[in-house]
Scaffold this motif. Structure first.
Motif, PDB file in Angstrom:
ATOM      1  N   GLY A   7       7.011  43.233  44.277  1.00 38.63           N
ATOM      2  CA  GLY A   7       6.938  44.564  43.672  1.00 38.63           C
ATOM      3  C   GLY A   7       6.909  45.667  44.714  1.00 38.63           C
ATOM      4  O   GLY A   7       7.603  46.687  44.571  1.00 38.63           O
ATOM      5  N   PHE A   8       6.114  45.486  45.761  1.00 33.61           N
ATOM      6  CA  PHE A   8       6.061  46.489  46.826  1.00 33.61           C
ATOM      7  C   PHE A   8       7.389  46.582  47.569  1.00 33.61           C
ATOM      8  O   PHE A   8       7.795  47.665  47.987  1.00 33.61           O
ATOM      9  N   PHE A   9       8.081  45.454  47.721  1.00 37.03           N
ATOM     10  CA  PHE A   9       9.384  45.460  48.378  1.00 37.03           C
ATOM     11  C   PHE A   9      10.402  46.270  47.570  1.00 37.03           C
ATOM     12  O   PHE A   9      11.133  47.087  48.115  1.00 37.03           O
ATOM     13  N   VAL A  10      10.408  46.052  46.264  1.00 36.51           N
ATOM     14  CA  VAL A  10      11.332  46.794  45.398  1.00 36.51           C
ATOM     15  C   VAL A  10      11.000  48.285  45.408  1.00 36.51           C
ATOM     16  O   VAL A  10      11.898  49.134  45.483  1.00 36.51           O
ATOM     17  N   LEU A  11       9.712  48.618  45.345  1.00 31.47           N
ATOM     18  CA  LEU A  11       9.313  50.027  45.373  1.00 31.47           C
ATOM     19  C   LEU A  11       9.695  50.692  46.698  1.00 31.47           C
ATOM     20  O   LEU A  11      10.133  51.851  46.723  1.00 31.47           O
ATOM     21  N   ALA A  12       9.527  49.968  47.801  1.00 26.21           N
ATOM     22  CA  ALA A  12       9.915  50.514  49.109  1.00 26.21           C
ATOM     23  C   ALA A  12      11.416  50.748  49.180  1.00 26.21           C
ATOM     24  O   ALA A  12      11.868  51.788  49.684  1.00 26.21           O
ATOM     25  N   LEU A  13      12.185  49.807  48.670  1.00 27.88           N
ATOM     26  CA  LEU A  13      13.638  49.978  48.671  1.00 27.88           C
ATOM     27  C   LEU A  13      14.064  51.163  47.805  1.00 27.88           C
ATOM     28  O   LEU A  13      14.902  51.968  48.212  1.00 27.88           O
ATOM     29  N   LEU A  14      13.498  51.254  46.605  1.00 29.37           N
ATOM     30  CA  LEU A  14      13.879  52.336  45.702  1.00 29.37           C
ATOM     31  C   LEU A  14      13.508  53.706  46.260  1.00 29.37           C
ATOM     32  O   LEU A  14      14.300  54.645  46.169  1.00 29.37           O
ATOM     33  N   SER A  15      12.327  53.830  46.846  1.00 31.02           N
ATOM     34  CA  SER A  15      11.938  55.125  47.401  1.00 31.02           C
ATOM     35  C   SER A  15      12.758  55.459  48.648  1.00 31.02           C
ATOM     36  O   SER A  15      13.088  56.623  48.877  1.00 31.02           O
ATOM     37  N   GLY A  16      13.124  54.464  49.438  1.00 27.16           N
ATOM     38  CA  GLY A  16      13.993  54.711  50.585  1.00 27.16           C
ATOM     39  C   GLY A  16      15.384  55.154  50.169  1.00 27.16           C
ATOM     40  O   GLY A  16      15.962  56.078  50.750  1.00 27.16           O
ATOM     41  N   ILE A  17      15.925  54.508  49.150  1.00 27.45           N
ATOM     42  CA  ILE A  17      17.240  54.898  48.638  1.00 27.45           C
ATOM     43  C   ILE A  17      17.188  56.291  48.030  1.00 27.45           C
ATOM     44  O   ILE A  17      18.112  57.094  48.208  1.00 27.45           O
ATOM     45  N   LEU A  18      16.102  56.596  47.321  1.00 25.53           N
ATOM     46  CA  LEU A  18      15.947  57.932  46.740  1.00 25.53           C
ATOM     47  C   LEU A  18      15.896  58.999  47.825  1.00 25.53           C
ATOM     48  O   LEU A  18      16.515  60.061  47.699  1.00 25.53           O
ATOM     49  N   HIS A  19      15.193  58.722  48.911  1.00 20.29           N
ATOM     50  CA  HIS A  19      15.132  59.680  50.023  1.00 20.29           C
ATOM     51  C   HIS A  19      16.521  59.898  50.622  1.00 20.29           C
ATOM     52  O   HIS A  19      16.909  61.037  50.889  1.00 20.29           O
ATOM     53  N   LEU A  20      17.248  58.816  50.835  1.00 20.80           N
ATOM     54  CA  LEU A  20      18.586  58.939  51.419  1.00 20.80           C
ATOM     55  C   LEU A  20      19.555  59.655  50.477  1.00 20.80           C
ATOM     56  O   LEU A  20      20.462  60.351  50.927  1.00 20.80           O
ATOM     57  N   ALA A  21      19.354  59.493  49.168  1.00 16.91           N
ATOM     58  CA  ALA A  21      20.245  60.130  48.206  1.00 16.91           C
ATOM     59  C   ALA A  21      19.948  61.627  48.060  1.00 16.91           C
ATOM     60  O   ALA A  21      20.858  62.421  47.818  1.00 16.91           O
ATOM     61  N   LEU A  22      18.684  62.013  48.226  1.00 12.77           N
ATOM     62  CA  LEU A  22      18.310  63.414  48.013  1.00 12.77           C
ATOM     63  C   LEU A  22      18.479  64.287  49.243  1.00 12.77           C
ATOM     64  O   LEU A  22      18.871  65.452  49.132  1.00 12.77           O
ATOM     65  N   VAL A  23      18.194  63.750  50.421  1.00 17.73           N
ATOM     66  CA  VAL A  23      18.128  64.563  51.633  1.00 17.73           C
ATOM     67  C   VAL A  23      19.254  64.167  52.581  1.00 17.73           C
ATOM     68  O   VAL A  23      19.414  62.994  52.909  1.00 17.73           O
ATOM     69  N   GLN A  24      20.016  65.150  53.030  1.00 15.75           N
ATOM     70  CA  GLN A  24      21.102  64.884  53.957  1.00 15.75           C
ATOM     71  C   GLN A  24      20.675  65.034  55.418  1.00 15.75           C
ATOM     72  O   GLN A  24      21.220  64.396  56.292  1.00 15.75           O
ATOM     73  N   ASP A  25      19.706  65.904  55.688  1.00 11.11           N
ATOM     74  CA  ASP A  25      19.242  66.070  57.071  1.00 11.11           C
ATOM     75  C   ASP A  25      17.920  65.316  57.262  1.00 11.11           C
ATOM     76  O   ASP A  25      17.349  64.779  56.335  1.00 11.11           O
ATOM     77  N   ALA A  26      17.452  65.269  58.486  1.00 11.46           N
ATOM     78  CA  ALA A  26      16.255  64.496  58.811  1.00 11.46           C
ATOM     79  C   ALA A  26      15.006  65.340  58.590  1.00 11.46           C
ATOM     80  O   ALA A  26      14.649  66.166  59.422  1.00 11.46           O
ATOM     81  N   MET A  27      14.385  65.139  57.450  1.00 13.67           N
ATOM     82  CA  MET A  27      13.108  65.788  57.183  1.00 13.67           C
ATOM     83  C   MET A  27      12.218  64.838  56.395  1.00 13.67           C
ATOM     84  O   MET A  27      12.704  63.923  55.745  1.00 13.67           O
ATOM     85  N   VAL A  28      10.931  65.044  56.491  1.00 14.55           N
ATOM     86  CA  VAL A  28       9.977  64.164  55.830  1.00 14.55           C
ATOM     87  C   VAL A  28       9.794  64.642  54.390  1.00 14.55           C
ATOM     88  O   VAL A  28       9.442  65.783  54.146  1.00 14.55           O
ATOM     89  N   THR A  29      10.046  63.747  53.457  1.00 14.79           N
ATOM     90  CA  THR A  29       9.885  64.061  52.050  1.00 14.79           C
ATOM     91  C   THR A  29       8.895  63.090  51.415  1.00 14.79           C
ATOM     92  O   THR A  29       8.502  62.089  52.032  1.00 14.79           O
TER      93      THR A  29
END
Length: 59
Positions: A7-29
């Motif tokens: 479950g934690f692995f899936v949540l980490a993957l989903l939140s990482g993909i969401l970050h990459l999909a939302l933000v184009q530059d390097a910033m902490v979200t």
């Protein structure tokens, strides 16, 4: 792998993909922070799963 680790692995993957999909530059979200937290919890769940093994033979 335990259910909590999966479950934690899936949540980490989903939140990482969401970050990459939302933000184009390097910033902490918030999704990036969540990805780090879920990744750390995934590693801890893997470690905890290795220490507690089920012994079907009752002595």
């Amino acid at each position: 792998m335990s259910k909590s680790a999966a479950g934690f692995f899936v949540l980490a993957l989903l939140s990482g993909i969401l970050h990459l999909a939302l933000v184009q530059d390097a910033m902490v979200t918030l999704p990036l922070i969540a990805c780090g937290i879920f990744s750390a919890l995934f590693v801890l769940a893997l470690i905890a799963g290795r220490k507690f093994k089920f012994d079907p033979v009752l002595r």
